[in-house]
Design a protein around this motif. Structure first.
Motif: not given
Ligand SMILES: [Fe+2]
Length: 387
Positions: A37-47, A49-56, A98-103
């Motif tokens: 139940a105690k999660l600490n999550i790291l999300v890696l992505t590119s700028k 995706h973050h700026q466009r909001g597709s990560l939301q 979590i890896g959110f992006g391309g290869g």
């Protein structure tokens, strides 16, 4: 030498694949099930995706657990940059990555997840530059969310790390490197620019073929490869002509997945071996670098005097040549490097870890033939343009 399919094999496919419009729906439940139940999550992505909001939509699913977003992942992640990132993140106790992006993003997520405290604490540069073989372990959960359709990184048990300083590449591999889950939503690929759609699609095409002309292929990997290839032949021209077509995007995403599952078993072969110096020296995008030689490889196999590869090439040679002839591969390649410069890289193209998987023995003569046949092929095709 193996044109024959192997019947002595073990098949492992450890990645849970969740595909479709509801792919994120049970993300939190999945993480809680595996990490408590105690999660600490790291999300890696590119700028981007973050700026466009597709990560939301993904971040919305993580609520109310704490998460950290790192959006500084660059294409072809460099070993020293990754070491600096791992050192920065190590004091925090992440139990989900979590890896959110391309290869590149997914590969970076794999490397970070396998390097955080509790797994491998020695810096990557010490391990790789010293050619030190270390067991790869992982204590946190690892989830891949691909936003391109091509690398197959979402399901493969390896990650590429680039060494900009020494102009080399390394591969982190092992069961721990494979993500625990891959979440696939084709809508994430709709905004991919034309050149990235082409490059990633060509990478998937190369994977589908490289896993076929491969000594490690099994009946299972061949089924994945052939289906991936059929999907790409149909969908890649469609998606380039009509980028907003969700169905074609979904077909390419499935093809990337299937080709990724194939190379997870076989690894890549001679076309990838010949690609690496182009990317190290001239920053040629991977999808172009690993596919410009495909016509030459097909030709080398077809010219085999005994016709040994006729069955392998059946349903492959003609559709592949037709597809390659209509794609702007040469025009894109020439944005980075000229043919005379490519030929000068020949001594670096025989990377045995990859070329050794090819169904013919590879030496400089074979590599030269592949280059020559490819050059002739592109001279005789119209060469569409992307830009
Ligand atoms: Fe590739």
């Amino acid at each position: 030498m193996g044109n024959a399919v192997r019947f002595d094999y073990q098949h492992q496919q450890p990645v849970t694949i969740i595909s479709g419009a509801d792919a994120f729906a049970n993300l939190r439940g999945y993480c809680e099930q595996h990490q408590g139940a105690k999660l600490n999550i790291l999300v890696l992505t590119s700028k981007g995706h973050h700026q466009r909001g597709s990560l939301q939509p993904l971040l919305d699913q993580l609520h109310p657990h704490p998460f950290t977003v790192i959006d500084s992942i660059q294409p072809n992640p460099d070993i020293d940059a990754l070491d600096a990132l791992i050192a920065e993140l190590s004091p925090q106790s992440f139990n989900v990555v979590i890896g959110f992006g391309g290869g590149s993003v997914i590969d970076a997520a794999k490397v970070v997840a396998c390097s955080l405290a509790g797994a491998n604490s020695r810096p990557l540069h010490q391990r790789f530059r010293a050619n030190e073989a270390t067991a790869v372990t992982r204590t946190c959960s690892l989830i891949s969310v691909p936003t391109t359709a091509g690398t197959g990184a979402e399901v493969t048990p390896f990650a590429t790390v680039w060494d900009d300083a020494e102009k080399r590449k390394y591969s982190l591999s092992g069961a721990a490197v494979a993500p625990d889950a891959a979440l696939l939503d084709a809508r994430l690929t709709l905004s991919l620019p034309a050149f990235e759609t082409l490059y990633s699609g060509l990478d998937a095409l190369s994977h589908s073929m490289e896993s076929l002309w491969n000594t490690n292929r099994t009946p299972i990997s061949e089924a994945y490869s052939r289906q991936a290839f059929r999907l790409i032949v149909q969908a890649l021209p469609e998606v380039l002509a009509n980028p907003a077509d969700t169905h074609s995007r979904a077909m390419m995403q499935q093809a990337s997945l299937l080709a990724g599952l194939a190379i997870a078993t076989t690894r890549t072969a001679v076309a990838h071996s010949m690609s690496y110096p182009l990317t190290s020296h001239y920053q040629v995008p991977h999808g172009i670098a690993c596919s410009y030689t495909l016509p030459g490889v097909l030709q080398v196999l077809k010219q085999d005097p005994d016709g040994t590869f006729a069955e392998l090439l059946h349903d492959l040679y003609e559709p592949a040549m037709q597809l390659l002839a209509q794609l702007p591969i040469m025009a894109e390649l020439e944005n980075y490097v000229q043919w005379s410069q490519i030929e000068a890289l020949l001594p670096e193209m025989d990377v045995k870890q990859r070329s050794g998987n090819f169904i013919l023995p590879v030496n400089n003569t074979v590599i030269y033939k592949i280059l020559e046949y490819s050059a002739v092929f592109y001279r005789n095709t119209e060469g569409a343009s992307l830009r």
